[in-house]
Structure formats: structure tokens, C-alpha cells
Design an enzyme around this catalytic site. Structure first.
Site, PDB file in Angstrom:
ATOM      1  N   HIS A   1       0.924   3.356  -2.536  1.00  0.00           N
ATOM      2  CA  HIS A   1       0.044   4.333  -3.188  1.00  0.00           C
ATOM      3  C   HIS A   1       0.805   5.472  -3.860  1.00  0.00           C
ATOM      4  CE1 HIS A   1      -3.876   2.659  -1.985  1.00  0.00           C
ATOM      5  NE2 HIS A   1      -3.208   2.216  -0.932  1.00  0.00           N
TER       6      HIS A   1
ATOM      7  N   ASP B   1      -1.249  -2.465  -4.265  1.00  0.00           N
ATOM      8  CA  ASP B   1      -1.421  -1.017  -4.284  1.00  0.00           C
ATOM      9  C   ASP B   1      -0.100  -0.265  -4.282  1.00  0.00           C
ATOM     10  OD1 ASP B   1      -4.093  -1.566  -4.415  1.00  0.00           O
ATOM     11  OD2 ASP B   1      -4.520  -1.066  -2.337  1.00  0.00           O
TER      12      ASP B   1
ATOM     13  N   ASP C   1       0.807  -1.227   0.000  1.00  0.00           N
ATOM     14  CA  ASP C   1       0.000   0.000   0.000  1.00  0.00           C
ATOM     15  C   ASP C   1       0.839   1.277   0.000  1.00  0.00           C
ATOM     16  OD1 ASP C   1      -2.942  -0.932   0.283  1.00  0.00           O
ATOM     17  OD2 ASP C   1      -1.817  -2.169   1.704  1.00  0.00           O
TER      18      ASP C   1
ATOM     19  N   ASN D   1      -5.919  -3.929  -5.773  1.00  0.00           N
ATOM     20  CA  ASN D   1      -7.103  -3.438  -6.471  1.00  0.00           C
ATOM     21  C   ASN D   1      -6.875  -2.079  -7.139  1.00  0.00           C
ATOM     22  OD1 ASN D   1      -7.102  -2.354  -3.732  1.00  0.00           O
ATOM     23  ND2 ASN D   1      -9.106  -1.511  -4.221  1.00  0.00           N
ATOM     24  N   HIS D   2      -5.935  -1.285  -6.650  1.00  0.00           N
ATOM     25  CA  HIS D   2      -5.704   0.033  -7.241  1.00  0.00           C
ATOM     26  C   HIS D   2      -5.006  -0.047  -8.599  1.00  0.00           C
ATOM     27  CE1 HIS D   2      -6.679   2.969  -3.903  1.00  0.00           C
ATOM     28  NE2 HIS D   2      -6.999   1.783  -3.431  1.00  0.00           N
TER      29      HIS D   2
END
Length: 172
Positions: A25, A71, A23, A106-107
Site C-alpha cells: 500500500h 496492492d 499489500d 484491486n487497489h
């Protein structure tokens, strides 16, 4: 050999060090605060600096594997700067001789059929990327990568299929 293995005089325990992150991001641009030195979103730059620091620490610590589990990017169409930061970071880890695996979250899923995933650029750069269930081998290390799936059935099947690999000292 260790005394903790009293049931068998020849037990040998092997330890493996994994650098694991998730994650990150990259490309996250919440909060409308501009960095005065660059004019870019300040939060976005914070995320890049943190990722650069993670890659620096991975190289310094020299684990047997660098694993990013979902992610990597904040969205399926990240800014070019985010892609450049990711490529630079993973290639620096690879240059240090540390294998890396990126598992799609999922991103990274394209929002429309036919759209490419930003992870395809990392694949093209030679980084091990799992956008579908995959098995990667690095010497005695086997990595069962199970990325995010919109189908619970496919996810369960991929997890159930992951089994220890004969000849591998470590199955992850």
C-alpha cells in the site's frame, strides 16, 4: 539425494527460496500526523521505509524470485513519491540479479475506463507486471500470475488454466 526418498534411490529434492510480500500500500496516508523533519505524512513515510527495508532484505537474502502479490499501491492514482519508491526498490532488486513479479491487486485497478494503471510505469522500467493473467519464465522458474479481477468467471478461468510448465523445475 536423501534417505527420505526410499521408494526411489535417485530422488533429488530441489529447494527454491521465494521472497513474497503483499499489500504494501505505497502512498497510504491515513492519520493526519506530519513528520516534523520532512513535512510529509508520517504514516506514508513509515510505509516507504518498510518497503525500502523489504527490498534491502530481498537483496541481502538473494532468493530465486521476489514476488509481490497485490496492492503495491494504496490507490489507483498514487502520489508520485509512491511510484518513485516502487521503481527505485524494484530496480535495485533487478540490479542485484533477482527476478521480480508484481501481480496487480484491486487497489491498482483504474477507477474509470481509459485510465492508466500505476503499474504501467513499472512495466516500462522492465519489471514483470501482471495486470492480466500472465505466465512469466525465469530460467527453470515459471510463474502463473493471476491478478485481481472484477469478474469471478475470468478469475476462475485464469486459475484453472494455470498448469505445470514442461521444462520448468518450479511452477508457481
Amino acid at each position: 539425494r536423501t534417505a527420505a526418498c526410499a521408494w526411489h534411490a535417485t530422488c533429488i529434492f530441489r529447494v527454491m527460496r521465494i521472497a513474497h510480500v503483499s499489500d504494501t500500500h505505497l502512498g497510504f496516508t491515513e492519520y493526519d500526523i506530519e513528520d516534523p523533519a520532512t513535512g510529509f505524512n508520517a504514516r506514508e513515510l513509515d510505509v516507504y521505509r518498510a518497503f525500502d527495508e523489504v527490498c534491502r532484505l530481498v537483496i541481502e537474502e538473494k532468493p530465486e524470485l521476489f514476488l509481490h502479490t497485490g496492492d503495491l499501491f494504496d490507490r489507483a492514482r498514487p502520489p508520485n513519491r509512491a511510484i518513485a519508491v516502487a521503481v527505485r526498490g524494484f530496480l535495485s532488486v533487478a540490479k542485484a540479479g533477482i527476478p521480480a513479479v508484481i501481480v496487480s491487486g484491486n487497489h491498482e485497478l483504474p477507477t474509470a475506463p481509459g485510465n492508466a494503471s500505476p503499474l504501467e510505469i513499472l512495466e516500462a522500467a522492465g519489471i514483470a507486471v501482471a495486470r492480466q493473467p500472465a505466465l512469466f519464465r525465469f530460467g527453470a522458474i515459471a510463474v502463473h500470475a493471476v491478478p485481481h479481477s472484477r469478474s469471478e468467471k475470468r478469475l476462475r478461468e485464469a486459475v484453472a488454466a494455470a498448469r505445470p510448465i514442461t521444462g520448468s523445475d518450479f511452477s508457481i
